[in-house]
Design a protein around this motif. Structure first.
Motif, mmCIF file in Angstrom:
data_model
loop_
_atom_site.group_PDB
_atom_site.id
_atom_site.type_symbol
_atom_site.label_atom_id
_atom_site.label_comp_id
_atom_site.label_asym_id
_atom_site.label_seq_id
_atom_site.Cartn_x
_atom_site.Cartn_y
_atom_site.Cartn_z
ATOM 1 N N SER A 168 -42.692 26.038 -16.002
ATOM 2 C CA SER A 168 -41.682 25.032 -16.339
ATOM 3 C C SER A 168 -40.909 24.546 -15.119
ATOM 4 O O SER A 168 -40.131 23.599 -15.218
ATOM 5 C CB SER A 168 -40.700 25.605 -17.371
ATOM 6 O OG SER A 168 -39.948 26.666 -16.824
ATOM 7 N N LEU A 169 -41.123 25.169 -13.972
ATOM 8 C CA LEU A 169 -40.396 24.800 -12.760
ATOM 9 C C LEU A 169 -41.243 23.977 -11.798
ATOM 10 O O LEU A 169 -40.696 23.245 -10.971
ATOM 11 C CB LEU A 169 -39.902 26.056 -12.033
ATOM 12 C CG LEU A 169 -38.935 26.968 -12.792
ATOM 13 C CD1 LEU A 169 -38.575 28.180 -11.944
ATOM 14 C CD2 LEU A 169 -37.680 26.207 -13.180
ATOM 15 N N ALA A 170 -42.561 24.105 -11.880
ATOM 16 C CA ALA A 170 -43.452 23.397 -10.955
ATOM 17 C C ALA A 170 -44.475 22.592 -11.742
ATOM 18 O O ALA A 170 -44.876 22.973 -12.840
ATOM 19 C CB ALA A 170 -44.164 24.403 -10.034
ATOM 20 N N ALA A 171 -44.891 21.479 -11.166
ATOM 21 C CA ALA A 171 -45.927 20.662 -11.790
ATOM 22 C C ALA A 171 -47.247 21.426 -11.807
ATOM 23 O O ALA A 171 -47.471 22.322 -10.993
ATOM 24 C CB ALA A 171 -46.089 19.351 -11.023
ATOM 25 N N GLU A 172 -48.132 21.058 -12.748
ATOM 26 C CA GLU A 172 -49.392 21.796 -12.891
ATOM 27 C C GLU A 172 -50.190 21.793 -11.586
ATOM 28 O O GLU A 172 -50.774 22.810 -11.210
ATOM 29 C CB GLU A 172 -50.224 21.193 -14.017
ATOM 30 C CG GLU A 172 -51.528 21.947 -14.261
ATOM 31 C CD GLU A 172 -52.301 21.405 -15.449
ATOM 32 O OE1 GLU A 172 -53.461 21.832 -15.623
ATOM 33 O OE2 GLU A 172 -51.762 20.558 -16.179
ATOM 34 N N ASP A 173 -50.222 20.663 -10.895
ATOM 35 C CA ASP A 173 -50.977 20.576 -9.644
ATOM 36 C C ASP A 173 -50.362 21.426 -8.533
ATOM 37 O O ASP A 173 -51.031 21.716 -7.536
ATOM 38 C CB ASP A 173 -51.058 19.124 -9.172
ATOM 39 C CG ASP A 173 -51.929 18.268 -10.090
ATOM 40 O OD1 ASP A 173 -52.727 18.852 -10.845
ATOM 41 O OD2 ASP A 173 -51.781 17.033 -10.059
#
Length: 246
Positions: free
Chosen positions: A146-151
């Protein structure tokens, strides 16, 4: 020649940019700063406990007992911690777990500084610290999604692992985060790590008696040899080479 160097510089710059990409997100930046500071403290705690136990009793066996007291709750409760981390707000779980660890380490420090520390008290306090860790780690693995984008997940895990000196966890954690629903990540993390955690207390418990019986140097050399042999033994396994992070 000049063009080749320029392309090399561009590639390196691109890798560095991808590595620090998660830090562009304010929430991850704050989380990473907190985890880095926490990891620094966590790295000092075992050293302080080791010197304290050896000062109190001078026995490697007693040191093994105290360290084992930290590990056993992690083994026993990590799966439960994963379920709790998926069922309840992860921030709340992490804050509660950290408060338990803070209280355990704080009381330990006070006892040591005032000269009132006893072996059984250190054991109890380390059990409490282990309980906090068992609930904190799975929730933390789930929170990253929830803190970082999937990529950026692998880069985020890399940064966290570097701060904790646990680079070997990067691919495993990223695979779990990318291929499972977000509400299952904490439980999956706890399952993938509990196997190694089950074995660790056995070695911890045997280290003290072995050192007293055989000497410290032979035990350290033996442990190093076993680690190297087990690592080499995994290399011929085809599945190891087929692991993909996406």
């Amino acid at each position: 020649m000049s063009g080749g160097r320029e392309r090399l510089v561009v590639r390196r710059a691109g890798k560095i940019s991808a590595m620090v990409a998660p830090l562009r997100a304010r929430d991850f930046r704050r989380y990473y700063a907190g985890q880095t500071a926490s990891a620094f403290g966590d790295s000092l705690t075992p050293l302080a406990i080791a010197f304290a136990v050896l000062h109190l009793t001078g026995s490697p066996m007693d040191l093994g007992i105290v360290v084992l007291a930290t590990r056993l709750p992690i083994v026993a409760l990590t799966l439960l911690g994963g379920a709790v981390g998926d069922r309840f707000p992860r921030r709340t779980v992490m804050l509660t777990a950290d408060l338990v660890r803070f209280a355990a380490h704080g009381v330990t420090a006070v006892l040591l500084l005032t000269g009132h520390a006893q072996l059984w008290l250190l054991v109890v306090l380390q059990v409490l610290a282990g309980v906090g860790t068992a609930f904190f780690n799975p929730a933390a693995a789930g929170l990253i999604t929830s803190l970082a984008a999937e990529d950026d997940l692998q880069a985020a895990n890399s940064l966290i692992s570097i701060s904790r000196s646990r680079v070997h966890n990067v691919v495993q954690t990223t695979v779990v985060q990318r291929h499972l629903p977000a509400d299952l990540v904490a439980r999956a993390y706890s399952v993938t790590t509990v196997g190694a955690l089950v074995v660790a207390p056995l070695g911890t418990g045997l280290a003290g008696p072995a050192a007293e019986l055989l000497g410290t140097a032979p035990v350290l050399l033996g442990c190093a040899a076993v680690a190297v042999l087990l690592t080499v033994a995994t290399l011929p396994v085809p599945a190891v080479w087929r692991v993909r992070d996406a």
